[in-house]
Design a protein around this motif. Structure first.
Motif, PDB file in Angstrom:
ATOM      1  N   LEU A 153       0.838  -1.208   0.000  1.00 37.89           N
ATOM      2  CA  LEU A 153       0.000   0.000   0.000  1.00 37.89           C
ATOM      3  C   LEU A 153       0.871   1.255   0.000  1.00 37.89           C
ATOM      4  O   LEU A 153       0.541   2.241  -0.665  1.00 37.89           O
ATOM      5  N   GLU A 154       1.998   1.215   0.734  1.00 36.94           N
ATOM      6  CA  GLU A 154       2.923   2.350   0.751  1.00 36.94           C
ATOM      7  C   GLU A 154       3.526   2.567  -0.633  1.00 36.94           C
ATOM      8  O   GLU A 154       3.650   3.691  -1.104  1.00 36.94           O
ATOM      9  N   ALA A 155       3.903   1.494  -1.336  1.00 38.92           N
ATOM     10  CA  ALA A 155       4.465   1.605  -2.687  1.00 38.92           C
ATOM     11  C   ALA A 155       3.433   2.200  -3.646  1.00 38.92           C
ATOM     12  O   ALA A 155       3.752   3.057  -4.476  1.00 38.92           O
ATOM     13  N   ILE A 156       2.180   1.777  -3.531  1.00 37.64           N
ATOM     14  CA  ILE A 156       1.102   2.324  -4.373  1.00 37.64           C
ATOM     15  C   ILE A 156       0.915   3.814  -4.086  1.00 37.64           C
ATOM     16  O   ILE A 156       0.772   4.634  -4.980  1.00 37.64           O
ATOM     17  N   SER A 157       0.946   4.159  -2.803  1.00 35.22           N
ATOM     18  CA  SER A 157       0.804   5.557  -2.419  1.00 35.22           C
ATOM     19  C   SER A 157       1.957   6.403  -2.973  1.00 35.22           C
ATOM     20  O   SER A 157       1.740   7.511  -3.480  1.00 35.22           O
ATOM     21  N   LEU A 158       3.188   5.887  -2.893  1.00 31.66           N
ATOM     22  CA  LEU A 158       4.342   6.608  -3.451  1.00 31.66           C
ATOM     23  C   LEU A 158       4.197   6.800  -4.954  1.00 31.66           C
ATOM     24  O   LEU A 158       4.478   7.886  -5.481  1.00 31.66           O
ATOM     25  N   ALA A 159       3.744   5.769  -5.646  1.00 33.93           N
ATOM     26  CA  ALA A 159       3.567   5.872  -7.105  1.00 33.93           C
ATOM     27  C   ALA A 159       2.474   6.874  -7.457  1.00 33.93           C
ATOM     28  O   ALA A 159       2.616   7.666  -8.393  1.00 33.93           O
ATOM     29  N   SER A 160       1.390   6.866  -6.690  1.00 34.84           N
ATOM     30  CA  SER A 160       0.279   7.797  -6.950  1.00 34.84           C
ATOM     31  C   SER A 160       0.711   9.234  -6.736  1.00 34.84           C
ATOM     32  O   SER A 160       0.337  10.129  -7.503  1.00 34.84           O
ATOM     33  N   ARG A 161       1.520   9.493  -5.719  1.00 36.18           N
ATOM     34  CA  ARG A 161       2.006  10.848  -5.464  1.00 36.18           C
ATOM     35  C   ARG A 161       2.957  11.303  -6.565  1.00 36.18           C
ATOM     36  O   ARG A 161       3.010  12.480  -6.886  1.00 36.18           O
ATOM     37  N   GLN A 162       3.669  10.366  -7.175  1.00 36.45           N
ATOM     38  CA  GLN A 162       4.570  10.709  -8.269  1.00 36.45           C
ATOM     39  C   GLN A 162       3.775  11.205  -9.477  1.00 36.45           C
ATOM     40  O   GLN A 162       4.192  12.119 -10.165  1.00 36.45           O
ATOM     41  N   GLY A 163       2.606  10.637  -9.708  1.00 32.32           N
ATOM     42  CA  GLY A 163       1.779  11.029 -10.842  1.00 32.32           C
ATOM     43  C   GLY A 163       1.089  12.366 -10.653  1.00 32.32           C
ATOM     44  O   GLY A 163       0.703  13.027 -11.596  1.00 32.32           O
ATOM     45  N   SER A 164       0.914  12.800  -9.416  1.00 35.30           N
ATOM     46  CA  SER A 164       0.206  14.053  -9.156  1.00 35.30           C
ATOM     47  C   SER A 164       1.066  15.252  -9.374  1.00 35.30           C
ATOM     48  O   SER A 164       2.208  15.307  -9.233  1.00 35.30           O
TER      49      SER A 164
END
Length: 164
Positions: A153-164
């Motif tokens: 979940l942390e990795a998904i959150s990091l990836a999502s923040r990269q896209g924003s």
């Protein structure tokens, strides 16, 4: 000496003569200006008849319409590309951690590769002393049909923040 004695009619005649002379001079000046204006107009319109001028205007209007249509298509293409970019699987988040707190170091990992809608996958590698196990889970809207660990979940959150 009576010859130089002018009567009122003689004065009126002389006045009218001066007025006619002034109007004649003014007429010549206006004629000269009109001639120069006509010459300029002729140079400007030389070789372009009314019909040719109408064709030029029609041609310009047709080209303008074609450009507006092309601009509209280009705008739609840019919007389509923008939507496609949102769905790309290019946002990557990596979270390293120690899977076994009592020994080792941060050799375990979770890597999320998702698009802006959090669709994609997450890879997790659990590193042990003798071997490493790698797991892959599909992700849709930030969730998976398989249970996700806090590290994933942390990795998904990091990836999502990269896209924003």
């Amino acid at each position: 000496m009576d010859q130089f004695n002018l009567g009122p009619t003689d004065w009126v005649t002389a006045g009218l003569f001066v007025l006619i002379l002034m109007l004649l001079i003014r007429s010549f000046m206006l004629s000269s200006k009109l001639k120069r204006l006509r010459k300029s107009y002729t140079q400007f319109m030389q070789g372009t008849g009314v019909e040719e001028l109408e064709n030029v205007i029609i041609n310009i209007k047709q080209r303008l319409d074609a450009q507006e249509e092309g601009h509209s298509k280009l705008k739609q293409s840019v919007q389509s590309i923008g939507e496609t970019l949102k769905n790309k699987k290019g946002n990557i988040g990596i979270h390293r951690y120690n899977a076994f707190a009592e020994r080792g170091s941060d050799l375990s990992f979770s890597i999320a590769v998702v698009n802006d809608g959090e669709d994609g996958m997450v890879l997790s590698g659990i590193h042990g002393r003798e071997q490493t196990f790698v797991y892959a889970k599909p992700v849709k809207d930030g969730k998976s049909q398989y249970p996700l660990t806090p590290e994933e979940l942390e990795a998904i959150s990091l990836a999502s923040r990269q896209g924003s």
